[in-house]
Design a protein around this motif. Structure first.
Motif, PDB file in Angstrom:
ATOM      1  N   ARG A   5       0.931  -1.200   0.019  1.00  0.00           N
ATOM      2  CA  ARG A   5      -0.134  -0.058   0.026  1.00  0.00           C
ATOM      3  C   ARG A   5       0.824   1.328   0.112  1.00  0.00           C
ATOM      4  O   ARG A   5       0.424   2.244   0.586  1.00  0.00           O
ATOM      5  CB  ARG A   5      -1.022   0.001   1.163  1.00  0.00           C
ATOM      6  N   ARG A   6       2.076   1.304  -0.514  1.00  0.00           N
ATOM      7  CA  ARG A   6       3.129   2.333  -0.627  1.00  0.00           C
ATOM      8  C   ARG A   6       3.032   2.869  -2.166  1.00  0.00           C
ATOM      9  O   ARG A   6       2.917   2.295  -2.955  1.00  0.00           O
ATOM     10  CB  ARG A   6       4.289   1.815  -0.222  1.00  0.00           C
ATOM     11  N   VAL A   7       3.182   4.252  -2.314  1.00  0.00           N
ATOM     12  CA  VAL A   7       3.225   5.122  -3.475  1.00  0.00           C
ATOM     13  C   VAL A   7       4.206   5.799  -3.068  1.00  0.00           C
ATOM     14  O   VAL A   7       4.669   6.494  -2.019  1.00  0.00           O
ATOM     15  CB  VAL A   7       2.020   5.505  -4.014  1.00  0.00           C
ATOM     16  N   HIS A   8       5.095   6.137  -4.292  1.00  0.00           N
ATOM     17  CA  HIS A   8       6.224   7.106  -4.115  1.00  0.00           C
ATOM     18  C   HIS A   8       5.917   8.262  -5.065  1.00  0.00           C
ATOM     19  O   HIS A   8       5.728   8.622  -6.499  1.00  0.00           O
ATOM     20  CB  HIS A   8       7.480   6.635  -4.975  1.00  0.00           C
ATOM     21  N   THR A   9       5.485   9.326  -4.027  1.00  0.00           N
ATOM     22  CA  THR A   9       4.899  10.772  -5.023  1.00  0.00           C
ATOM     23  C   THR A   9       5.994  11.750  -5.383  1.00  0.00           C
ATOM     24  O   THR A   9       6.968  11.544  -5.035  1.00  0.00           O
ATOM     25  CB  THR A   9       4.158  11.495  -3.922  1.00  0.00           C
ATOM     26  N   GLU A  10       5.461  12.631  -6.149  1.00  0.00           N
ATOM     27  CA  GLU A  10       6.432  13.646  -6.606  1.00  0.00           C
ATOM     28  C   GLU A  10       7.021  14.289  -4.924  1.00  0.00           C
ATOM     29  O   GLU A  10       8.350  14.781  -5.330  1.00  0.00           O
ATOM     30  CB  GLU A  10       5.760  14.678  -7.475  1.00  0.00           C
ATOM     31  N   GLU A  11       6.262  14.596  -4.450  1.00  0.00           N
ATOM     32  CA  GLU A  11       6.626  15.222  -3.132  1.00  0.00           C
ATOM     33  C   GLU A  11       7.969  14.199  -2.458  1.00  0.00           C
ATOM     34  O   GLU A  11       8.734  14.862  -2.066  1.00  0.00           O
ATOM     35  CB  GLU A  11       5.655  15.593  -2.243  1.00  0.00           C
ATOM     36  N   ASP A  12       7.761  12.838  -2.569  1.00  0.00           N
ATOM     37  CA  ASP A  12       8.969  12.097  -2.016  1.00  0.00           C
ATOM     38  C   ASP A  12       9.964  12.220  -2.759  1.00  0.00           C
ATOM     39  O   ASP A  12      11.144  12.142  -2.095  1.00  0.00           O
ATOM     40  CB  ASP A  12       8.175  10.691  -2.058  1.00  0.00           C
ATOM     41  N   LYS A  30      11.013  14.888  -4.291  1.00  0.00           N
ATOM     42  CA  LYS A  30      11.771  16.058  -4.070  1.00  0.00           C
ATOM     43  C   LYS A  30      12.315  16.034  -2.730  1.00  0.00           C
ATOM     44  O   LYS A  30      13.499  16.400  -2.536  1.00  0.00           O
ATOM     45  CB  LYS A  30      10.694  17.159  -4.218  1.00  0.00           C
ATOM     46  N   ALA A  31      11.628  15.440  -1.893  1.00  0.00           N
ATOM     47  CA  ALA A  31      12.407  15.085  -0.361  1.00  0.00           C
ATOM     48  C   ALA A  31      13.284  14.264  -0.340  1.00  0.00           C
ATOM     49  O   ALA A  31      13.932  14.032   0.799  1.00  0.00           O
ATOM     50  CB  ALA A  31      11.161  14.913   0.590  1.00  0.00           C
ATOM     51  N   GLY A  32      13.597  13.387  -1.351  1.00  0.00           N
ATOM     52  CA  GLY A  32      14.745  12.582  -1.296  1.00  0.00           C
ATOM     53  C   GLY A  32      14.265  11.469  -0.502  1.00  0.00           C
ATOM     54  O   GLY A  32      15.101  10.219   0.000  1.00  0.00           O
ATOM     55  N   VAL A  33      13.020  10.768  -0.474  1.00  0.00           N
ATOM     56  CA  VAL A  33      12.431   9.588   0.225  1.00  0.00           C
ATOM     57  C   VAL A  33      12.974   8.427  -0.725  1.00  0.00           C
ATOM     58  O   VAL A  33      12.781   8.679  -1.941  1.00  0.00           O
ATOM     59  CB  VAL A  33      10.966  10.030   0.359  1.00  0.00           C
TER      60      VAL A  33
END
Length: 332
Positions: free
Chosen positions: A230-237, A239-242
């Motif tokens: 249930r995990r997604v990698h967003t554009e915000e992630d 940019k934050a280096g997640v």
């Protein structure tokens, strides 16, 4: 197939839709019809009002990308080649391919129009509570069947394809949770007999970006990890280096490796459902990790992935719902 690059000719005998009609089909591209972004633009639900029949459509609008490398004319090439691709009868016979209704090439407006009733994109559904374990397995199995089919090719009609930009945002589900691939902007091989610069590859979903179908296997593994965790990698992630999802999964595995228990990345909410078998949790996690193996030649083929999914308890117990009986012998 390369003449589009050279002279910009448009295909004949395909419905050409005006931008004004696209706006009317989508209620002026309303927020209620907006599904989400794909790599090169936006996706919308739409309706063709032709009483007494109602035809549902998916509209894909190309835009100049903000974060991907782009040269003038790239989107025109993608659109024209997609039209050619989706008129290849042996290819579009697979249920995982979207049926083309028409296209728009009017001024600066570019769009593809597909004839089916879209429910939602996989990337939108992944975090949701009501996207069940059974539905996630159905998506996993259907997508694996399509990739197996594309990688195998058709000896009489086309060579094997490589998708290159496989992503959860490019998989749209119908109301029965059947997955449909709706972006072909980086596809190579198949009917494209000459060398093709397939452009940008998202390393977050496709691994190294090498020109091999094992790149698609890696991307499939990322989607599978997203579905079960249930995990997604967003554009915000980004940019934050997640860490990307595959990086997170590897880190979780390495931290767990020293423990003497079986490893599963299935989200707790999914593992508590009545259709879930704990043995499946271990097996599907292992399969996903094999797909994202950093050593490309050690990744399984999509044929092997498909067969492994059929061996899950959930596939055996719910074969009819999952369409497993249909996909075993359909040649895909």
């Amino acid at each position: 197939m390369r003449f589009f690059r050279r002279c910009g000719k448009e295909p004949r005998n395909v419905i050409k839709v005006s931008y004004t009609k696209l706006a009317s089909y989508t209620n002026n591209f309303s927020e209620s019809n907006y599904i989400g972004r794909f790599q090169f633009g936006k996706l919308y639900r739409g309706v063709l009002s032709s009483p007494p029949w109602v035809t549902y459509i998916l509209v894909k609008i190309w835009e100049v990308p903000e974060i991907y490398s782009y040269e003038p004319g790239d989107n025109e090439i993608r659109l024209m080649e997609e039209v050619v691709l989706l008129r290849n009868v042996p290819l579009i016979s697979h249920p995982g391919m979207v049926p083309l209704y028409g296209y728009c090439h009017e001024g600066g407006h570019l769009a593809a129009v597909y004839e089916f009733k879209p429910f939602d994109s996989v990337v939108n559904l992944i975090p949701k509570d009501d996207f069940t374990w059974l539905q996630r397995i159905k998506v996993s199995l259907g997508l694996a069947a399509l990739l197996k089919f594309m990688h195998a090719g058709n000896s009489s009609s086309f060579k094997p394809f490589i998708v290159h930009n496989l992503d959860a945002a490019h998989i749209i589900l119908d109301e029965d949770y059947n997955p449909k691939l709706c972006d072909f902007g980086s596809v190579s091989g198949g009917i494209f007999n000459e060398g093709r610069d397939h452009g940008y590859t998202n390393v977050g979903t496709s691994g190294t970006g090498n020109c091999s179908n094992k790149e698609d296997v890696f991307a499939y593994g990322v989607i599978l990890l997203s579905l079960i965790s249930r995990r997604v990698h967003t554009e915000e992630d980004r940019k934050a280096g997640v860490p990307f999802i595959y990086e997170w999964a590897v880190n979780e595995y390495e931290a767990f490796e020293c423990q003497n228990t079986k490893f599963s990345l299935v989200h707790k909410s999914l593992s508590e459902g009545g259709d879930f078998s704990h043995s499946d949790g271990y097996k599907i996690t292992k399969l996903a990790l094999e797909c994202i193996n950093g050593v490309e030649h050690e990744r399984p083929t999509m044929e092997q992935v498909f067969r492994s999914l059929l061996e899950l308890e959930v596939a055996k117990q719910h074969a009819d719902f999952l369409g497993a009986n249909d996909t075993r012998e359909d040649g895909c």
